[in-house]
Design a protein around this motif. Sequence first.
Motif, PDB file in Angstrom:
ATOM      1  N   ILE A   1      11.766  -0.087  -0.649  1.00 23.34           N
ATOM      2  CA  ILE A   1      10.414  -0.427  -0.197  1.00 23.34           C
ATOM      3  C   ILE A   1       9.425   0.354  -1.056  1.00 23.34           C
ATOM      4  CG2 ILE A   1       8.749  -0.274   1.698  1.00 23.34           C
ATOM      5  CD1 ILE A   1      11.039  -0.615   3.651  1.00 23.34           C
ATOM      6  N   THR A   2       8.377  -0.324  -1.499  1.00 24.02           N
ATOM      7  CA  THR A   2       7.362   0.318  -2.326  1.00 24.02           C
ATOM      8  C   THR A   2       6.046   0.407  -1.555  1.00 24.02           C
ATOM      9  OG1 THR A   2       8.366  -0.503  -4.373  1.00 24.02           O
ATOM     10  CG2 THR A   2       6.060   0.206  -4.479  1.00 24.02           C
ATOM     11  N   LEU A   3       5.524   1.621  -1.456  1.00 20.11           N
ATOM     12  CA  LEU A   3       4.223   1.857  -0.845  1.00 20.11           C
ATOM     13  C   LEU A   3       3.218   2.089  -1.970  1.00 20.11           C
ATOM     14  CD1 LEU A   3       2.396   2.385   1.619  1.00 20.11           C
ATOM     15  CD2 LEU A   3       3.088   4.798   1.492  1.00 20.11           C
ATOM     16  N   SER A   4       2.180   1.240  -2.000  1.00 19.18           N
ATOM     17  CA  SER A   4       1.220   1.295  -3.101  1.00 19.18           C
ATOM     18  C   SER A   4      -0.189   1.494  -2.566  1.00 19.18           C
ATOM     19  CB  SER A   4       1.298  -0.003  -3.915  1.00 19.18           C
ATOM     20  OG  SER A   4       0.365   0.005  -4.968  1.00 19.18           O
ATOM     21  N   TYR A   5      -0.921   2.438  -3.187  1.00 21.82           N
ATOM     22  CA  TYR A   5      -2.320   2.686  -2.846  1.00 21.82           C
ATOM     23  C   TYR A   5      -3.196   2.414  -4.061  1.00 21.82           C
ATOM     24  CZ  TYR A   5      -1.292   5.020   1.600  1.00 21.82           C
ATOM     25  OH  TYR A   5      -0.893   5.287   2.880  1.00 21.82           O
ATOM     26  N   THR A   6      -4.393   1.875  -3.792  1.00 19.64           N
ATOM     27  CA  THR A   6      -5.377   1.659  -4.847  1.00 19.64           C
ATOM     28  C   THR A   6      -6.714   2.243  -4.397  1.00 19.64           C
ATOM     29  OG1 THR A   6      -4.302  -0.405  -5.531  1.00 19.64           O
ATOM     30  CG2 THR A   6      -6.569  -0.046  -6.271  1.00 19.64           C
TER      31      THR A   6
END
Length: 258
Positions: free
Chosen positions: A237-242
């Motif tokens: 699972i990939t958790l991505s923030y921008t």
Amino acid sequence: MLLPFFRGCSAKQYVQLALSSTRFCIECCNIRGVSTSRSQLFLKKTPQRFFNQSRGAKSHKRKQTQEDDWKKRNKTVLTYIAAAGVGMIGMSYAAVPLYRLYCQATGLGGTAVSGHDTEQVETMKPVRDRVIKVTFNADTHASMQWNFRPQQSEIFVVPGETALAFYRARNPTDKPVIGISTYNVVPFDAGQYFNKIQCFCFEEQRLNPHEEVDMPVFFYIDPEFDEDPRMARVDTITLSYTFFEAKEGQKLPLPGYS
């Protein structure tokens, strides 16, 4: 023959009176044997002309009435269209925050579920035989001048177990900058099981010139993740923030589609 003029008579009544008088004269002439071809021709044509004019006036009046009805209907339709347009504009402004709240509550579109049930966190049992790798990604918008990155590239967790990760942000400019972040989870279907207990998303973060801070993300994966057949082959699972620079009127992209 001269016709007497009657006051109060309408044009139609006057013409009818004239025709009656003419007929009377012609009948008298017929009795006396006088030729009346021109008089008879006058009688044939005059009523037709008169009634044609009368019919034309009625037709014009009917047409004018229809045009008035059409104008009223067009005004009504335009009013409805304008009201619908205003309503759609209002809904468009409300759609983004409402959709974001819905995504946070359901995990739709890869959005991690916000909030948590304290009792569930305390009583949930880890699924030890199901190890999941959680990777972390960090991005900034083109107009954002921060340096933003995860402190760890990946960690391993199991459903039903809490975990803590950190991101680091630094403002390399000579002026204060306020940032705000959005996030998503990949694969999208896993978002409904990814629960954040604490995070920095959707909250304004102010960094002074050259200031650097660590931002924690405290989360867990719901044990029901292991019971979902759709998650049977999911082991990463990939958790991505921008991060975006917070400006007046700035609209953040919808969660899961950044």
